[in-house]
Write an enzyme that holds these catalytic residues in place. Structure first.
Site, PDB file in Angstrom:
ATOM      1  N   GLU A 133      62.360  68.228  32.452  1.00  0.00           N
ATOM      2  CA  GLU A 133      63.517  67.317  32.555  1.00  0.00           C
ATOM      3  C   GLU A 133      64.074  67.318  33.985  1.00  0.00           C
ATOM      4  O   GLU A 133      64.443  66.274  34.523  1.00  0.00           O
ATOM      5  CB  GLU A 133      64.566  67.779  31.526  1.00  0.00           C
ATOM      6  CG  GLU A 133      65.968  67.237  31.701  1.00  0.00           C
ATOM      7  CD  GLU A 133      66.175  65.871  31.094  1.00  0.00           C
ATOM      8  OE1 GLU A 133      65.292  65.009  31.301  1.00  0.00           O
ATOM      9  OE2 GLU A 133      67.201  65.660  30.447  1.00  0.00           O
ATOM     10  N   THR A 186      68.102  57.984  36.672  1.00  0.00           N
ATOM     11  CA  THR A 186      69.136  58.988  36.350  1.00  0.00           C
ATOM     12  C   THR A 186      69.668  59.668  37.607  1.00  0.00           C
ATOM     13  O   THR A 186      70.877  59.884  37.749  1.00  0.00           O
ATOM     14  CB  THR A 186      68.579  60.041  35.365  1.00  0.00           C
ATOM     15  OG1 THR A 186      68.164  59.348  34.191  1.00  0.00           O
ATOM     16  CG2 THR A 186      69.622  61.071  34.970  1.00  0.00           C
TER      17      THR A 186
HETATM   18  N1  HSE Z   1      73.953  63.903  30.975  1.00  0.00           N
HETATM   19  C1  HSE Z   1      73.024  63.167  31.754  1.00  0.00           C
HETATM   20  C2  HSE Z   1      73.757  62.141  32.585  1.00  0.00           C
HETATM   21  C3  HSE Z   1      72.063  62.466  30.838  1.00  0.00           C
HETATM   22  O1  HSE Z   1      74.626  61.458  32.048  1.00  0.00           O
HETATM   23  O2  HSE Z   1      73.474  62.029  33.776  1.00  0.00           O
HETATM   24  C4  HSE Z   1      70.951  61.776  31.566  1.00  0.00           C
HETATM   25  O3  HSE Z   1      69.829  62.566  31.668  1.00  0.00           O
END
Ligand code: HSE
Length: 312
Positions: A133, A186
């Site tokens: 991840e 992301t």
């Molecule tokens: N918690 C993470 C974010 C989830 O909001 O950036 C995305 O991988």
């Protein structure tokens, strides 16, 4: 000693990271959507990716793919006399905010684990999946990996040492997911976030997170509705999704208890009591996304998957 096999296939569910109120700590596994990974033992001792289907342009280099990074470390740590050949069938759209990188990483570890003579603990599996991840998202956060591995709604209270708490979900709770068909990175969606928050915002968001979790335990939909509001992260990311306020408004006007961005987006999720409301909310959100000229809309009505990643 358990029976050792040569090949295993695992399915790992998609997840709604953050569930609005729990940035980086709260996540929910959804049913029916997910990635499938086949892992085969190799005598050569290397880790290789044979094939990726369902999505183009994912790296076949094992050092760059979320599914294999954890496997490489696993082989090193356990000094395994064999390697793994991996085949990935992506069911989760890339860069969608539905936990696709976590799902591939978790499925690979769960499949590989079943080929070991001694099983890993869930905590070890989580550690290896988080490595995958991290390659994809540029940071270590467990709000996708934990629900993907454990199933249901999870709170990652601590990553090191690992403390994951499973939270019960009222059985009438439905989750609508609408993906507009474009990708959001992301890493980029994290880089735009302010590093500091106001004390009064911290107080409000803490109350909302606690309220949402309490609402799940006491099965009180009014409490859930009052709590499902992300005042910290959503306002900073909303501009990344064309028409977000109207999409959210359409969900709330049609009876959703709450609506926010799934993970880092661009998928938007809504929470409803009951399936008929979920249908109405989904239709309204799809129209709102169309009005916002979303390139290719896909929508789902799901419930939480109580089963995390598993061998199929
Ligand atoms: N918690 C993470 C974010 C989830 O909001 O950036 C995305 O991988």
């Amino acid at each position: 000693m358990k029976k050792v096999t040569e090949q295993a296939i695992a399915f790992a569910p998609a997840t709604i990271g953050n569930v609005g109120v729990g940035f980086d700590v709260l996540g929910l596994a959804v049913d029916s959507i997910g990635d499938q990974v086949t892992v085969k033992k190799t005598e050569t001792g290397d880790i290789r990716i044979k094939k990726i289907t369902g999505i183009d342009n994912l790296p076949l280099d094992p050092l760059k793919n979320t599914a294999t990074v954890g496997l490489i470390q696993l082989c090193k740590d356990l000094n395994l006399p064999f390697g793994f050949e991996v085949e990935i069938k992506k069911g989760i759209p890339l860069g969608s905010g539905m936990g696709g990188s976590a799902s591939s990483a978790v499925a690979a570890i769960v499949a590989a684990n079943s080929l070991l003579s001694k099983s890993l603990t869930k905590s070890d599996m989580m550690k290896y999946a988080l490595m995958g991840e991290a390659i994809a998202t540029g940071s270590i956060h467990g709000d996708n990996v934990a629900p993907c591995l454990f199933g249901g709604l999870t709170l990652v209270q601590s990553l090191d040492p690992l403390h994951v708490i499973s939270i019960p979900i009222p059985k009438d709770l439905f989750f609508v997911l609408v993906h507009p068909g474009f990708r959001l990175d992301t890493k980029a969606a994290r880089e735009i976030l302010k590093p500091h928050i106001d004390l009064k915002d911290y107080v409000k968001q803490t109350a909302n997170l606690a309220g949402f979790i309490a609402g799940c335990f006491i099965k009180d939909f009014e409490v859930l509705k009052n709590s499902l509001s992300d005042i910290l992260i959503e306002p900073q990311r909303a501009h990344l999704i064309e028409g977000f306020q109207k999409i959210k408004g359409s969900a709330l006007d049609n009876g959703a208890l709450g609506c926010s961005i799934s993970g880092a987006g661009p998928t938007v999720f809504a929470v409803t009591k009951g399936k008929s409301t979920a249908n109405k909310v989904k239709n309204a959100m799809v129209v709102a996304f169309k009005n916002a000229k979303a390139p290719k809309i896909t929508s789902w009505i799901t419930q939480s998957s109580s089963k995390g990643a598993h061998i199929i």
